[in-house]
Design a protein around this motif. Structure first.
Motif, PDB file in Angstrom:
ATOM      1  N   GLN A  22       0.828  -1.206   0.000  1.00 22.04           N
ATOM      2  CA  GLN A  22       0.000   0.000   0.000  1.00 22.04           C
ATOM      3  C   GLN A  22       0.862   1.255   0.000  1.00 22.04           C
ATOM      4  N   PHE A  23       1.971   1.226   0.724  1.00 20.96           N
ATOM      5  CA  PHE A  23       2.894   2.355   0.700  1.00 20.96           C
ATOM      6  C   PHE A  23       3.489   2.510  -0.693  1.00 20.96           C
ATOM      7  N   GLY A  24       3.789   1.369  -1.326  1.00 22.10           N
ATOM      8  CA  GLY A  24       4.431   1.405  -2.628  1.00 22.10           C
ATOM      9  C   GLY A  24       3.533   1.865  -3.757  1.00 22.10           C
ATOM     10  N   ILE A  25       2.202   1.712  -3.600  1.00 24.30           N
ATOM     11  CA  ILE A  25       1.302   2.101  -4.690  1.00 24.30           C
ATOM     12  C   ILE A  25       0.876   3.561  -4.612  1.00 24.30           C
ATOM     13  N   GLU A  26       1.314   4.271  -3.589  1.00 21.76           N
ATOM     14  CA  GLU A  26       0.999   5.697  -3.501  1.00 21.76           C
ATOM     15  C   GLU A  26       1.769   6.435  -4.592  1.00 21.76           C
ATOM     16  N   PRO A  27       1.080   6.971  -5.598  1.00 20.46           N
ATOM     17  CA  PRO A  27       1.770   7.542  -6.763  1.00 20.46           C
ATOM     18  C   PRO A  27       2.765   8.650  -6.422  1.00 20.46           C
ATOM     19  N   LEU A  28       2.442   9.500  -5.443  1.00 23.36           N
ATOM     20  CA  LEU A  28       3.358  10.585  -5.105  1.00 23.36           C
ATOM     21  C   LEU A  28       4.629  10.057  -4.438  1.00 23.36           C
ATOM     22  N   ASN A  29       4.543   8.863  -3.858  1.00 26.86           N
ATOM     23  CA  ASN A  29       5.758   8.258  -3.303  1.00 26.86           C
ATOM     24  C   ASN A  29       6.732   7.907  -4.418  1.00 26.86           C
ATOM     25  N   TRP A  30       6.204   7.564  -5.597  1.00 26.12           N
ATOM     26  CA  TRP A  30       7.080   7.276  -6.733  1.00 26.12           C
ATOM     27  C   TRP A  30       7.875   8.516  -7.119  1.00 26.12           C
ATOM     28  N   ALA A  31       7.196   9.664  -7.135  1.00 23.96           N
ATOM     29  CA  ALA A  31       7.888  10.907  -7.493  1.00 23.96           C
ATOM     30  C   ALA A  31       9.005  11.210  -6.498  1.00 23.96           C
ATOM     31  N   LEU A  32       8.721  10.992  -5.212  1.00 25.71           N
ATOM     32  CA  LEU A  32       9.751  11.206  -4.192  1.00 25.71           C
ATOM     33  C   LEU A  32      10.926  10.254  -4.394  1.00 25.71           C
ATOM     34  N   LEU A  33      10.618   9.004  -4.768  1.00 22.79           N
ATOM     35  CA  LEU A  33      11.679   8.031  -5.022  1.00 22.79           C
ATOM     36  C   LEU A  33      12.536   8.463  -6.206  1.00 22.79           C
ATOM     37  N   PHE A  34      11.904   8.929  -7.275  1.00 21.20           N
ATOM     38  CA  PHE A  34      12.653   9.364  -8.450  1.00 21.20           C
ATOM     39  C   PHE A  34      13.538  10.565  -8.111  1.00 21.20           C
ATOM     40  N   ILE A  35      13.024  11.485  -7.296  1.00 23.37           N
ATOM     41  CA  ILE A  35      13.826  12.650  -6.903  1.00 23.37           C
ATOM     42  C   ILE A  35      15.002  12.210  -6.036  1.00 23.37           C
ATOM     43  N   PHE A  36      14.750  11.286  -5.105  1.00 18.43           N
ATOM     44  CA  PHE A  36      15.835  10.774  -4.261  1.00 18.43           C
ATOM     45  C   PHE A  36      16.926  10.127  -5.107  1.00 18.43           C
ATOM     46  N   LEU A  37      16.521   9.319  -6.089  1.00 16.80           N
ATOM     47  CA  LEU A  37      17.509   8.664  -6.954  1.00 16.80           C
ATOM     48  C   LEU A  37      18.268   9.695  -7.786  1.00 16.80           C
ATOM     49  N   SER A  38      17.582  10.756  -8.188  1.00 16.85           N
ATOM     50  CA  SER A  38      18.254  11.816  -8.952  1.00 16.85           C
ATOM     51  C   SER A  38      19.338  12.475  -8.115  1.00 16.85           C
ATOM     52  N   VAL A  39      19.013  12.773  -6.859  1.00 12.46           N
ATOM     53  CA  VAL A  39      19.999  13.372  -5.960  1.00 12.46           C
ATOM     54  C   VAL A  39      21.175  12.420  -5.725  1.00 12.46           C
ATOM     55  N   LEU A  40      20.850  11.120  -5.568  1.00  6.57           N
ATOM     56  CA  LEU A  40      21.900  10.126  -5.352  1.00  6.57           C
ATOM     57  C   LEU A  40      22.847  10.067  -6.544  1.00  6.57           C
ATOM     58  N   PHE A  41      22.292  10.020  -7.747  1.00  8.11           N
ATOM     59  CA  PHE A  41      23.139   9.929  -8.943  1.00  8.11           C
ATOM     60  C   PHE A  41      23.853  11.248  -9.224  1.00  8.11           C
ATOM     61  N   LEU A  42      23.277  12.358  -8.745  1.00  6.32           N
ATOM     62  CA  LEU A  42      23.980  13.643  -8.867  1.00  6.32           C
ATOM     63  C   LEU A  42      25.232  13.620  -8.008  1.00  6.32           C
ATOM     64  N   ALA A  43      25.110  13.048  -6.793  1.00  9.95           N
ATOM     65  CA  ALA A  43      26.277  12.931  -5.913  1.00  9.95           C
ATOM     66  C   ALA A  43      27.329  12.002  -6.516  1.00  9.95           C
ATOM     67  N   LEU A  44      26.872  11.014  -7.280  1.00 10.53           N
ATOM     68  CA  LEU A  44      27.785  10.067  -7.926  1.00 10.53           C
ATOM     69  C   LEU A  44      28.253  10.565  -9.292  1.00 10.53           C
ATOM     70  N   ARG A  45      27.790  11.759  -9.668  1.00 12.05           N
ATOM     71  CA  ARG A  45      28.157  12.399 -10.930  1.00 12.05           C
ATOM     72  C   ARG A  45      27.737  11.571 -12.150  1.00 12.05           C
ATOM     73  N   LYS A  46      26.590  10.914 -12.025  1.00 16.01           N
ATOM     74  CA  LYS A  46      25.998  10.185 -13.147  1.00 16.01           C
ATOM     75  C   LYS A  46      24.901  11.069 -13.745  1.00 16.01           C
ATOM     76  N   THR A  47      25.328  12.108 -14.470  1.00 11.50           N
ATOM     77  CA  THR A  47      24.372  13.121 -14.908  1.00 11.50           C
ATOM     78  C   THR A  47      23.311  12.567 -15.855  1.00 11.50           C
ATOM     79  N   HIS A  48      23.641  11.569 -16.666  1.00 14.04           N
ATOM     80  CA  HIS A  48      22.651  11.016 -17.581  1.00 14.04           C
ATOM     81  C   HIS A  48      21.520  10.328 -16.832  1.00 14.04           C
TER      82      HIS A  48
END
Length: 279
Positions: A22-48
């Motif tokens: 139920q936590f996983g199907i909350e659509p806005l949680n997906w957006a937060l996950l994508f933003i978190f991964l973006s920040v993580l890959f920014l720290a790893l300098r994986k700009t693509h």
């Protein structure tokens, strides 16, 4: 009832897993996950990868917020089970009026304040009270403990008992099932109560089943699996019937998230019950 509860050990695991899903199907949680991964890959300098996940987050927000994307499939789900013509049904044809939980707030606040609070699916309760007055000799069953992983305070069924007293209907024959945590358990415990009402070896009459329109299809499948006939009374519609009732030009993240959550909750519930043999 105690023996039945002992048979539900695997269903307890199923219930816990359902809360994780139920936590996983909350659509806005997906957006937060994508933003978190973006920040993580920014720290790893994986700009693509940063660009890709930011794009996924943007797409998620657009799909969730544009209301027709959730309204149209939800309308299909709500229309799967039409309303029953209740005026043509005599009281002696009905085994019970069954109200599925999810509309009454249990817990601690209501009892502390001396009030009974209703939730978003309040039409389940109002329609139940209406049918109780229409069929004063037909027993009702309110089924629901709590859908929360860590419940506190009184059950939904016990809160409904207080509401029945407030409405002056305490003399109406009724049963308060306060152990079930999901729809599958609702059905199992309701079946046991109906056997008490009709007799262990007697045929169970069809029940008037009150629940939200989007939840009705899954509920009926579970009742039929347990060999119980249902007269559906869908309420709590979230969509209309005409083209003009669709919000074609509306973008609303709050409302869109709520509708998507309801839709995905039912679709994943159907899939999970089918996989586990409950349907």
């Amino acid at each position: 009832m105690g023996g039945l509860r002992s048979l539900l050990t695997m269903d307890t695991i199923f219930f816990i897993l359902s809360k994780v899903v139920q936590f996983g199907i909350e659509p806005l949680n997906w957006a937060l996950l994508f933003i978190f991964l973006s920040v993580l890959f920014l720290a790893l300098r994986k700009t693509h990868l940063v660009k890709r996940f930011l794009l996924l987050g943007l797409i998620d927000l657009l799909v969730v917020g544009y209301l027709p994307t959730s309204e149209l499939p939800l309308r299909v789900l709500e229309d799967l089970v039409p309303k029953s013509p209740l005026t043509s049904i005599a009281g002696e044809q009905i085994g019970a009026i069954v109200i599925l939980g999810g509309a009454v707030e249990g817990g601690l606040i209501g009892p502390e304040r001396g009030e009974v609070s209703l939730e978003g699916s309040a039409e389940r309760v109002t329609k139940g009270l209406e049918l109780m007055r229409t069929h004063p000799n037909t027993p009702f069953i309110y089924s629901g403990f709590s859908g929360k992983l860590v419940p506190r305070g009184i059950s939904e069924a016990d809160a409904f008992r207080a509401l029945v007293h407030e409405q002056g209907l305490e003399g109406h024959p009724g049963y308060y099932e306060n152990q079930s945590r999901n729809t599958y358990e609702n059905v199992l415990f309701i079946k046991q109560i109906l056997k008490q009402i009709h007799g262990e070896n007697e045929a169970i009459k069809p029940v008037l089943l009150i629940t939200s329109a989007s939840h009705m299809y899954r509920s009926i499948q579970l009742f039929e699996k347990q060999e119980m006939a249902v007269i559906p009374v869908p309420v709590d519609y979230q969509t209309g019937t005409s083209v003009s009732s669709v919000h074609w030009g509306v973008f609303d993240l709050t409302e869109g998230s709520r509708l998507w959550n309801r839709l995905l909750h039912e679709l994943i519930g159907l899939a999970a019950y089918w996989v586990t043999g409950k349907l």
